[in-house]
Design a protein around this motif. Structure first.
Motif: not given
Length: 693
Positions: A281-283, A598-599, A603-610, A612-616
């Motif tokens: 995720d995301p694919p 993302p959280g 298990p770990e969130v690096n960089g600048i994540a969105p 929200l990841l939105v699967y329309v």
């Protein structure tokens, strides 16, 4: 070693030369030919289709003699610009031949012939693919009775040494099917019952059977070894491991719809641990291949797509490169262990890194004028080999369907040719390459080939393009497998799947409608959100689009003009997510949109994540970020060019290796690949996941 240049072609060869300049024998005039590794002979019987009157069709005046069954690479040379030349026919005035939309169909009648015979032009050469084989078995008689199969007659041709193990494997692969009329059983002859198109390249057929010999050896090894659970995982290491990556290859096509059209892959799958494989995720291609080769999540890598935020500002997103991937991938681990690798076209490898072995970077390289290989001198070798290496299909989101389809076929053929060349000229213990052809094909032609697509056009001239491509892909796979040592572990895998694109949803227009995005100045036409004048002091959120949507919140103390108090971050994000998931489709029906945090994914969130990841529509709808399209919230088209497919979260997995029992497996994950490769290569495991076995 290379032999002397081929002699000039005969008049007959000139008349039968195809678009890439090869003669009927498969050689390019004047090209330096590789010396054969073996000169042996095989006798086979090709059953030739009769004419419509029922009389046997006459054999060609001069059938092309097959070349030796060797795997020295002879990639089709292209002009310097990498584009294929136009086809010529002796019956027409010399000059460019108008193409139909089907690759290799030179006119309307030719297209009909291709559909009926199963022949397809893969690359600039119209060739016979393996799919028309009706039955393959070891013959039990020294001759074939003419007329025993109505409408067919037999003709013996000379080829390289007979391969009884290959024929035995195929006899096993078809043993559940009823015997075809006219099948003769015996001991001396291999029978191919195939419709014979005007041009037959027997060398490729011979390579096909050698590939089956390879699979036969794998079958024996697989049934000798016991299987183990993931917890035990004492998987014996293989001497060599080859990963064949097919970007966007889907289970519904590889395992089901085109299984009968792909006898090589189906035979390999029958001797493999295989099944649908859940992507990340995301694919998305970037980062999925790097996740696969490192065992890390997008959050751990800090890469969430082709483009990511480089800072907490309002500027455009930055393209991810190989420098964005800070975790070691399998080839890095091999280099650390002092062992050689070959890496070809794997997304996330530009700029190329110096490794022990050879690397050809991916389609993210700006051009072949950039340094796209390691060592740098390899670029010249590839240019000499191919006449112009194709990094990708040029402008694959284009209404020029004939050009796009031809380039897809050409690129896949060339990618496998280069893979064979590197496999036979470079030292390696680990080899991995990726063909982008399936992905480009799906995006460009899904609505034409899938009757279930909401905008399918029945009777369109591209209706069989998927079938023709997967047949050609299977032939390329067979030729590549023939080049590998018998004890090589083979993994065929894709990074994600694909599905019909129902439509597009304008995320930023929805945010404007909800009062969450405020413009300082109205746009006057289609405008990327990064180019619009936004009143940031009154804006709560904005979005970037693509195969999935990314929502970014404007947070105090984080963004330059943040409006959301840090204490209200979670509640605001929940409100936006809930509202998005409640949006209906254009017919007022539930859309099935998912807004992911993302959280909760990583298990770990690096960089600048969105945020929200939105699967329309659960990825059935494209997330569109463009403002000013004037179409409301919904559209049937993509905002960056013609596109008819979106990504799916399930790819393919088929592993043939020592210690792995064949059979269908459930619950496969992309994150299983790296630990499995480490086990096969004898590398130390990293992380908590265990190899499949």
């Amino acid at each position: 070693m290379r032999g002397a240049p081929a002699r000039p072609p005969s008049d007959q060869a000139r008349r039968t030369r195809s678009a890439n300049g090869r003669t009927a024998s498969g050689s390019r005039p004047g090209a330096v030919q590789p010396s054969p590794r073996r000169t042996t002979r095989r006798t086979a019987a090709l059953l030739i289709p009769a004419t419509s009157t029922g009389t046997p069709a006459p054999a060609p005046a001069s059938a092309p003699r097959p070349s030796s069954s060797n795997c020295s690479s002879k990639a089709a040379r292209r002009p310097a610009n990498g584009r294929p030349a136009a086809s010529k026919s002796s019956s027409r005035t010399p000059g460019p031949t108008p193409r139909t939309s089907r690759p290799g169909a030179r006119d309307a009648s030719d297209a009909t012939d291709l559909a009926s015979t199963g022949a397809v032009r893969s690359g600039p050469i119209r060739t016979l693919v393996s799919s028309p084989i009706r039955e393959v078995t070891a013959a039990a008689a020294a001759s074939v009775s003419n007329g025993s199969w109505p409408g067919y007659t037999s003709r013996s041709v000379t080829a390289s040494e007979a391969n009884p193990r290959a024929s035995a494997l195929f006899a096993h692969s078809v043993k559940r099917r009823p015997s075809a009329p006219g099948t003769v059983f015996g001991s001396a002859m291999l029978i191919l019952i195939v419709p014979l198109p005007p041009v037959v390249r027997l060398r490729r057929r011979v390579c096909f059977f050698e590939a089956l010999n390879f699979l036969r050896a794998r079958s024996r090894a697989a049934h000798r070894e016991p299987s183990y659970s993931r917890e035990e995982s004492p998987m014996p290491a293989a001497r060599k491991v080859a990963v064949i990556g097919l970007d966007s290859a889907t289970p519904q096509y590889m395992f089901d719809r085109f299984a009968d059209d792909m006898p090589v892959f189906t035979a390999l799958r029958r001797n493999s641990l295989w099944g649908p494989m859940r992507s990340v995720d995301p694919p998305i291609t970037m980062p999925a291949w790097s996740c696969m080769m490192s065992g890390r999540t997008p959050g751990e890598l800090g890469v969430y797509g082709f483009r990511d935020r480089a800072a907490h500002d309002y500027g455009p997103l930055k393209f991810a490169t190989s420098h964005s991937i800070r975790a070691p991938r399998i080839w890095d681990e091999m280099t650390e262990a002092g062992r050689p690798s070959v890496v070809l076209g794997v997304p996330g490898t530009y700029p190329p890194a110096p490794i022990r072995g050879a690397m050809v970077s991916c389609f993210l390289a700006p051009s072949t004028q950039a340094q796209y290989t390691s060592p740098p001198g390899l670029a010249g070798e590839l240019h000499e080999l191919t006449g112009g290496y194709a990094l990708d299909v040029e402008d694959f989101r284009s209404p020029e369907l004939g050009r796009v389809s031809q380039q897809i076929f050409d690129m896949s053929e060339q990618r496998f040719e280069v893979a064979r060349h590197l496999a036979t000229t470079q030292e390696w213990d680990f080899l991995s390459f990726v063909d982008m052809g399936p992905d480009r094909l799906h995006h460009g032609f899904w609505k034409y080939c899938d009757p279930g697509h909401p905008r399918h056009e029945p009777g369109n001239p591209h209706a069989h393009l998927f079938r023709d491509y997967y047949r050609a892909l299977d032939r390329h796979l067979g030729r590549f497998l023939e080049c590998l040592p018998e004890d090589t572990a083979v993994l065929v895998v894709s990074d994600h799947g694909a599905q019909p694109m129902v439509g597009g949803f304008f995320l930023n227009e929805w945010l404007r409608k909800e009062g969450l995005l405020v413009l300082a100045e109205e746009v006057t036409g289609p405008t990327p959100v990064s180019a619009a004048r936004i009143d940031w002091k009154r804006t709560t959120a904005w979005a970037e689009g693509g195969y999935y949507g990314r929502i970014f919140l404007n947070v105090e103390g984080r963004e330059p003009h943040g409006t959301i108090p840090a204490a209200e971050y979670e509640s605001t994000r929940d409100l936006v997510a809930t509202a998005l998931e409640a949006v209906p489709d254009d017919q007022g029906q539930p859309m099935g949109t998912r807004a992911l945090r993302p959280g909760e994914l990583y298990p770990e969130v690096n960089g600048i994540a969105p945020d929200l990841l939105v699967y329309v529509g659960n990825l059935r709808w494209r997330a569109l970020a463009t403002l000013g399209m004037g179409k409301g919230l919904y559209t049937t088209e993509n905002d960056t060019g013609p596109d008819h497919a979106n990504h799916g979260d399930t790819g393919v997995f088929a592993l043939s290796a020592p210690g792995v029992d064949p059979g269908e497996a459930a619950g496969l994950s992309l994150y299983d690949v790296a630990p499995t490769l480490r086990a096969l290569l004898g590398l130390p495991q990293r992380g908590s996941r265990r190899p499949v076995a």
